[in-house]
Design a protein around this motif. Structure first.
Motif, PDB file in Angstrom:
ATOM      1  N   TYR A 118      35.895  -5.619   7.585  1.00 24.93           N
ATOM      2  CA  TYR A 118      35.145  -4.358   7.497  1.00 24.93           C
ATOM      3  C   TYR A 118      34.334  -4.301   6.202  1.00 24.93           C
ATOM      4  N   ASP A 119      34.959  -4.675   5.104  1.00 22.97           N
ATOM      5  CA  ASP A 119      34.319  -4.598   3.797  1.00 22.97           C
ATOM      6  C   ASP A 119      33.120  -5.539   3.709  1.00 22.97           C
ATOM      7  N   LEU A 120      33.289  -6.778   4.116  1.00 21.14           N
ATOM      8  CA  LEU A 120      32.262  -7.792   3.891  1.00 21.14           C
ATOM      9  C   LEU A 120      31.221  -7.871   5.004  1.00 21.14           C
ATOM     10  N   TYR A 121      31.598  -7.474   6.236  1.00 25.28           N
ATOM     11  CA  TYR A 121      30.662  -7.554   7.360  1.00 25.28           C
ATOM     12  C   TYR A 121      30.307  -6.189   7.958  1.00 25.28           C
ATOM     13  N   GLY A 122      31.177  -5.206   7.791  1.00 25.59           N
ATOM     14  CA  GLY A 122      30.935  -3.903   8.398  1.00 25.59           C
ATOM     15  C   GLY A 122      31.482  -3.776   9.802  1.00 25.59           C
ATOM     16  N   VAL A 123      32.370  -4.701  10.214  1.00 23.87           N
ATOM     17  CA  VAL A 123      33.002  -4.598  11.527  1.00 23.87           C
ATOM     18  C   VAL A 123      33.987  -3.428  11.495  1.00 23.87           C
ATOM     19  N   ILE A 124      33.896  -2.549  12.476  1.00 22.12           N
ATOM     20  CA  ILE A 124      34.725  -1.347  12.503  1.00 22.12           C
ATOM     21  C   ILE A 124      35.950  -1.593  13.385  1.00 22.12           C
ATOM     22  N   VAL A 126      39.192   0.150  15.018  1.00 29.15           N
ATOM     23  CA  VAL A 126      39.804   1.450  15.312  1.00 29.15           C
ATOM     24  C   VAL A 126      41.303   1.252  15.537  1.00 29.15           C
ATOM     25  N   GLY A 127      42.075   2.248  15.101  1.00 30.52           N
ATOM     26  CA  GLY A 127      43.522   2.146  15.197  1.00 30.52           C
ATOM     27  C   GLY A 127      44.148   1.541  13.964  1.00 30.52           C
ATOM     28  N   HIS A 128      43.303   1.156  12.999  1.00 31.94           N
ATOM     29  CA  HIS A 128      43.824   0.633  11.732  1.00 31.94           C
ATOM     30  C   HIS A 128      44.271   1.813  10.873  1.00 31.94           C
ATOM     31  N   PRO A 129      45.458   1.747  10.272  1.00 32.83           N
ATOM     32  CA  PRO A 129      45.969   2.907   9.532  1.00 32.83           C
ATOM     33  C   PRO A 129      45.307   3.162   8.177  1.00 32.83           C
ATOM     34  N   ASP A 130      44.538   2.204   7.658  1.00 30.05           N
ATOM     35  CA  ASP A 130      44.001   2.364   6.303  1.00 30.05           C
ATOM     36  C   ASP A 130      42.688   1.596   6.175  1.00 30.05           C
ATOM     37  N   MET A 131      41.682   2.004   6.945  1.00 33.60           N
ATOM     38  CA  MET A 131      40.425   1.266   6.984  1.00 33.60           C
ATOM     39  C   MET A 131      39.552   1.607   5.780  1.00 33.60           C
ATOM     40  N   ARG A 132      39.904   0.986   4.628  1.00 33.38           N
ATOM     41  CA  ARG A 132      39.121   1.133   3.396  1.00 33.38           C
ATOM     42  C   ARG A 132      38.593  -0.222   2.983  1.00 33.38           C
ATOM     43  N   ARG A 133      37.604  -0.205   2.097  1.00 35.34           N
ATOM     44  CA  ARG A 133      37.131  -1.465   1.520  1.00 35.34           C
ATOM     45  C   ARG A 133      38.267  -2.138   0.755  1.00 35.34           C
ATOM     46  N   LEU A 134      38.184  -3.465   0.698  1.00 30.42           N
ATOM     47  CA  LEU A 134      39.271  -4.217   0.075  1.00 30.42           C
ATOM     48  C   LEU A 134      38.823  -4.985  -1.164  1.00 30.42           C
ATOM     49  N   LEU A 135      37.640  -5.586  -1.126  1.00 30.21           N
ATOM     50  CA  LEU A 135      37.208  -6.480  -2.198  1.00 30.21           C
ATOM     51  C   LEU A 135      36.068  -5.924  -3.043  1.00 30.21           C
ATOM     52  N   THR A 136      35.248  -5.061  -2.481  1.00 34.01           N
ATOM     53  CA  THR A 136      34.135  -4.512  -3.261  1.00 34.01           C
ATOM     54  C   THR A 136      34.566  -3.225  -3.959  1.00 34.01           C
ATOM     55  N   ASP A 137      33.726  -2.754  -4.844  1.00 31.81           N
ATOM     56  CA  ASP A 137      34.072  -1.613  -5.694  1.00 31.81           C
ATOM     57  C   ASP A 137      33.860  -0.294  -4.956  1.00 31.81           C
ATOM     58  N   TYR A 138      34.385   0.786  -5.541  1.00 29.53           N
ATOM     59  CA  TYR A 138      34.188   2.124  -4.989  1.00 29.53           C
ATOM     60  C   TYR A 138      32.697   2.433  -4.926  1.00 29.53           C
ATOM     61  N   GLY A 139      32.250   2.990  -3.820  1.00 27.91           N
ATOM     62  CA  GLY A 139      30.852   3.369  -3.690  1.00 27.91           C
ATOM     63  C   GLY A 139      29.903   2.208  -3.470  1.00 27.91           C
ATOM     64  N   PHE A 140      30.433   1.018  -3.176  1.00 26.44           N
ATOM     65  CA  PHE A 140      29.571  -0.147  -2.952  1.00 26.44           C
ATOM     66  C   PHE A 140      28.674   0.097  -1.750  1.00 26.44           C
ATOM     67  N   ASP A 141      27.409  -0.299  -1.873  1.00 21.43           N
ATOM     68  CA  ASP A 141      26.427  -0.068  -0.815  1.00 21.43           C
ATOM     69  C   ASP A 141      26.212  -1.350  -0.032  1.00 21.43           C
ATOM     70  N   GLY A 142      26.489  -1.334   1.270  1.00 23.82           N
ATOM     71  CA  GLY A 142      26.236  -2.499   2.110  1.00 23.82           C
ATOM     72  C   GLY A 142      27.455  -3.367   2.317  1.00 23.82           C
ATOM     73  N   HIS A 143      27.207  -4.504   2.982  1.00 20.89           N
ATOM     74  CA  HIS A 143      28.276  -5.445   3.318  1.00 20.89           C
ATOM     75  C   HIS A 143      27.796  -6.845   2.926  1.00 20.89           C
TER      76      HIS A 143
END
Length: 203
Positions: A118-124, A126-143
């Motif tokens: 999700y973080d690096l490609y933007g694949v969504i 659903v059903g994931h309990p914590d779908m947040r970015r993992l490697l990029t910083d807060y407020g990062f724009d894009g993938h």
């Protein structure tokens, strides 16, 4: 497992999962299945639980970007069966808006892999309990692993000694074009390097 046995295994799985497993192929000694995206959870559960397959070892989830396609992403899953001593690759197509079902209910270890995709490609997912970015910083724009993401990025990060904090600024390319001579071993310099003139001297 040789290619013939892998091909037979692929045919058996496709026959057992009509409408879910769409096609199969064998490449580089590994079986690959094309899967209907909405049925991915059913497929991985079947492969894990069926006593004839026992693909119980989850390896990873990632994505591949083909920006020229309408459904630009291949979401790729790798599983292994210690029983059969073989690996399998599952591929499901997704667009930028496709909601891919999370496989965490089957393989909890997929948690961070799905977050990374999700973080690096933007694949969504659903059903994931914590779908947040993992490697990029807060407020990062894009993938950043999408092929249309600029190599320079959108912002640059630096520590400001006067403000005593990390600051984010738009990327500034001070010079549009610069040419460096790194003496490429494939191209070489177009001038005589000191010492090379000795190569033409015959004893």
């Amino acid at each position: 497992m040789d290619d013939v046995r892998l091909d037979n295994l692929g045919q058996t799985i496709v026959a057992a999962l009509p409408g879910a497993a769409l096609a199969h192929g064998v490449a580089f000694g590994q079986l690959a299945l094309t899967v209907e995206t909405s049925k991915i959870v059913d497929v991985v559960r079947f492969l894990r639980d069926d006593p004839g397959y026992r693909f119980v070892s989850f390896i990873d989830v990632t994505a591949v970007d083909y920006p020229g396609r309408e459904r630009r992403f291949d979401v790729v899953y790798h599983l292994m069966s210690p029983t059969l001593n073989t690996r399998i690759r599952l591929k499901a197509e997704a667009s930028e808006t496709t909601q891919v079902p999370s496989i965490i209910s089957v393989f909890p270890g997929a948690d961070w892999f799905e977050r990374e995709a999700y973080d690096l490609y933007g694949v969504i997912f659903v059903g994931h309990p914590d779908m947040r970015r993992l490697l990029t910083d807060y407020g990062f724009d894009g993938h950043p692993l999408r092929k249309d993401f600029p190599l320079s990025g959108f912002v640059e990060v630096r520590y400001d000694d006067q403000e005593k904090r990390v600051v984010y600024e738009p990327v500034r390319l001070n010079q549009e074009f610069r040419k460096f001579d790194f003496l490429s071993p494939w191209e070489g310099a177009d001038y005589t390097i000191p010492g090379d003139e000795k190569a033409d001297v015959k004893p």
